[in-house]
Enzyme design. Structure first.
Site, PDB file in Angstrom:
ATOM      1  CB  CYS A  85      -2.174  -3.780  -6.837  1.00  0.00           C
ATOM      2  SG  CYS A  85      -2.374  -3.354  -5.102  1.00  0.00           S
ATOM      3  CG  ASP A 117      -2.163   4.400  -3.169  1.00  0.00           C
ATOM      4  OD1 ASP A 117      -1.290   4.949  -3.868  1.00  0.00           O
ATOM      5  OD2 ASP A 117      -3.374   4.567  -3.356  1.00  0.00           O
ATOM      6  CB  CYS A 158      -2.289  -0.061  -7.497  1.00  0.00           C
ATOM      7  SG  CYS A 158      -2.109   0.407  -5.761  1.00  0.00           S
ATOM      8  CG  ASP A 159      -6.000   2.346  -4.273  1.00  0.00           C
ATOM      9  OD1 ASP A 159      -6.090   1.121  -4.435  1.00  0.00           O
ATOM     10  OD2 ASP A 159      -6.074   2.886  -3.155  1.00  0.00           O
ATOM     11  CE  LYS A 160      -4.779   7.447  -5.479  1.00  0.00           C
ATOM     12  NZ  LYS A 160      -4.670   6.228  -4.653  1.00  0.00           N
ATOM     13  CB  CYS A 230      -6.221  -3.476  -0.883  1.00  0.00           C
ATOM     14  SG  CYS A 230      -4.486  -2.977  -0.837  1.00  0.00           S
ATOM     15  CB  SER A 507      -6.626   4.532   2.536  1.00  0.00           C
ATOM     16  OG  SER A 507      -6.898   3.200   2.188  1.00  0.00           O
TER      17      SER A 507
END
Length: 599
Positions: A85, A117, A158-160, A230, A507
């Site tokens: 990511c 993650d 990435c996500d966070k 992702c 998720s």
């Protein structure tokens, strides 16, 4: 003298809505359209005889004499080789910095962390995931505040990263622009698109002998072809879209491939845009409002986005002093349909949405239908309506985004539930494909790994409601995502026959009949801690209820025998997080319970 104290509940949460934050070192500066903010902060660092030592150190990192007269712009990079990511973000940061310099500013690149993650999912390491959101926000605030940057560009993958960067923007309240690192291209095996969720589900298929070891190996080797976040409408793409809808990133920053000329250009334009914000005097407080958060909720809903958007938007609103509550997701969701047929519940990946025009044509459709507030200011210096004025509609032959007249679901897939298991709320992701109601017998597990073993060992059967507790913000600590068990359920072919509830979270890749963020969590004495094996649990998305068929009297008897577990961590990051973090229904933030007490 003042001392810093904390207030942390050890019983059922009574947290109230967030109060407006105290600005972190922001002097009285003008709002939009006022006097220039060009060197409000950097001048304090480098101007005057007494600042000669500061200038001496900056010469060593490449400053020239003329640079001390320029606005200093931090470029917050989340580059790391920890995860695909973020593996390309160093290049994107250099593009943003070069554009800032060319436009007359002085860019300074600095790094913050990221975790993966996808790699840590299902392990003890995943407890650090949500924690990293706050570490990212804290570290950006720390560097920008310490170094006296007049503005900054934050680049997340990435996500966070996304909410972490945005929270820092709200706290610092300096001219700033967020750039999304971009989505990954899909993997491919036998002409079928793959992504990381394909691998998680393949684990469940292998455990149930639906595929063999060779097929599993082929899937894991093909699913992740290179750089980018992702590929479905999982948390990264969801939050990038939400931040764009909030007005904190440039148009279509949320819908570009990670490895593309468009993404490089996005970074260049961000480097220029932050200087324009300095000139115009526009800060995040001029952009973030209740209406802009309603825009974000609307776009997340139309895209079928991740349940994590609830948690992260609540946290960002708390940082910005906006009184957003979990019930606002219900209020807005009642009038907004799900239009995008994107994974995990749908058929398509983000790269396919990018190919037909990205998110801006969807936003234009929503705006024209009166579902977005067009007068909200954005980082372009223009309103949302002005940004979307010349956006063309999607091609007529595309199937990825449906028209408003033919939605996938007529209202939101994000359903906030209340009941005797969720006194402060829980968040369900109901696409409609799972049905709208599920009643079953409780199968109770006090951690995610215990539940995962039961699923893979074939001990979960049709009609079960898996209860995973003590995984909340305090109890985990860290509120792990339950992608491994939910994917194993789907891989086992039980997606419509088994439900799962948890005080943890999910998720963005999770789908199925699931409810997370249950508040109060088990660790603080929430009723999820009182469920016993075999209890009947009902999830009802039509009435927005989550209940266990146990009387108040019996629950009271069980509570009398309940004891709070010993903390799993007593030192270090996770212990500090557990001590400070609020309930999930308030966004699981770490600075709301702090207060200064004068002595």
């Amino acid at each position: 003298m003042s001392t810093l104290t904390t207030t942390v509940d050890s019983t059922v949460s009574t947290d109230s809505a967030p109060a407006a934050p105290v600005a972190t070192g922001v002097p009285a500066t003008p709002s939009a359209g006022g006097t220039s903010l060009h060197r409000v902060f950097s001048s304090q660092m480098v101007d005057g005889i007494e600042r000669a030592p500061s200038r001496a150190m900056l010469y060593a990192v490449g400053f020239k004499p003329d640079d001390f007269k320029k606005s200093q712009i931090g470029i917050a990079s989340t580059w790391s080789m920890v995860t695909p990511c973020n593996m390309h973000i160093d290049e994107l940061a250099r593009e943003a910095a070069a554009a800032t310099d060319a436009a007359g500013g002085k860019a300074v690149i600095f790094n913050t962390i990221t975790i993966s993650d996808g790699i840590s999912m299902g392990t003890e390491g995943m407890k650090y995931s949500l924690v990293s959101r706050d570490v990212i926000a804290d570290s950006i605030e720390t560097v920008v505040g310490c170094e006296g940057f007049d503005g900054f560009v934050a680049i997340g993958g990435c996500d966070k990263n996304m909410p972490g960067c945005a929270i820092a923007m709200a706290r610092l309240n300096r001219p700033s622009v967020f750039v999304y690192g971009g989505t990954i291209l899909p993997g491919c095996l036998n002409k079928r698109n793959l992504d990381v969720v394909s691998v998680f589900e393949a684990v469940g298929q292998r455990a149930n002998n639906k595929i063999d070891d060779e097929q599993l190996t082929a899937i894991e080797r093909c699913a992740i072809p290179g750089a980018g976040s992702c590929g479905g409408m999982y948390t990264a793409n969801t939050m990038a879209s939400a931040i764009e809808a909030l007005g904190l990133s440039l148009p279509n920053s949320s819908a570009q491939n990670a490895v593309s000329e468009e993404k490089k250009d996005d970074c260049r334009r961000a480097g220029e845009a932050v200087l324009n914000l300095l000139t115009l005097g526009i800060r995040p407080s001029d952009i973030l409002s209740m209406k802009s958060f309603e825009n974000a909720i609307t776009v997340v809903t139309a895209l079928g986005g991740s349940t994590n958007a609830v948690l992260h938007l609540l946290a960002l609103a708390s940082a910005a002093g906006i009184p957003l509550t979990i019930d606002d997701f219900t209020r807005v969701g009642k009038r907004v349909p799900v239009l995008a047929d994107l994974k995990p519940s749908g058929r398509f990946v983000m790269a396919e949405l990018v190919r037909i025009g990205g998110v801006t044509p969807l936003m234009k459709t929503l705006l024209d239908a009166g579902l977005l507030h067009g007068d909200c200011l954005t980082v372009t210096g223009k309103t949302l309506a002005e940004n979307l004025a010349n956006i063309q509609p999607y091609p007529l032959d595309q199937e990825i985004v449906r028209p408003l007249t033919n939605p996938i679901k007529k209202d939101s897939h994000l359903v906030v539930l209340y009941g005797n298991l969720a006194l402060n709320g829980g968040v369900a992701k109901i696409s409609g494909k799972e049905g709208l109601k599920f009643t079953g017998r409780a199968r109770v597990f006090d951690s995610e790994p215990l539940a995962m073993h039961a699923i893979l060992d074939g001990k979960i059967v049709k009609g079960d409601v898996i209860v995973i507790r003590y995984e909340g913000p305090k109890g985990g600590p860290g509120m792990r995502e339950m992608l491994s068990p939910t994917s194993a359920i789907m891989g086992a072919g039980l997606g419509k026959d088994v439900a799962l509830i948890t005080d943890g979270r999910f998720s963005g890749g999770t789908h199925g009949f699931v409810v997370g963020h249950i508040s109060p969590e088990a660790y603080v004495g929430g009723n999820i801690a009182l469920i016993e094996e075999g209890d009947t649990i009902t999830i009802d998305a039509e009435t927005s209820r989550l209940d266990v068929a146990v009387s108040d009297e019996v629950l009271a008897q069980r509570r009398a025998g309940w004891k709070q577990p010993t903390p799993r961590y007593t030192r270090g990051v996770l212990a500090k997080y557990a001590h400070l973090v609020t309930s999930a229904h308030l966004g699981a933030v770490t600075d709301l319970n702090l207060k200064l007490t004068a002595e």
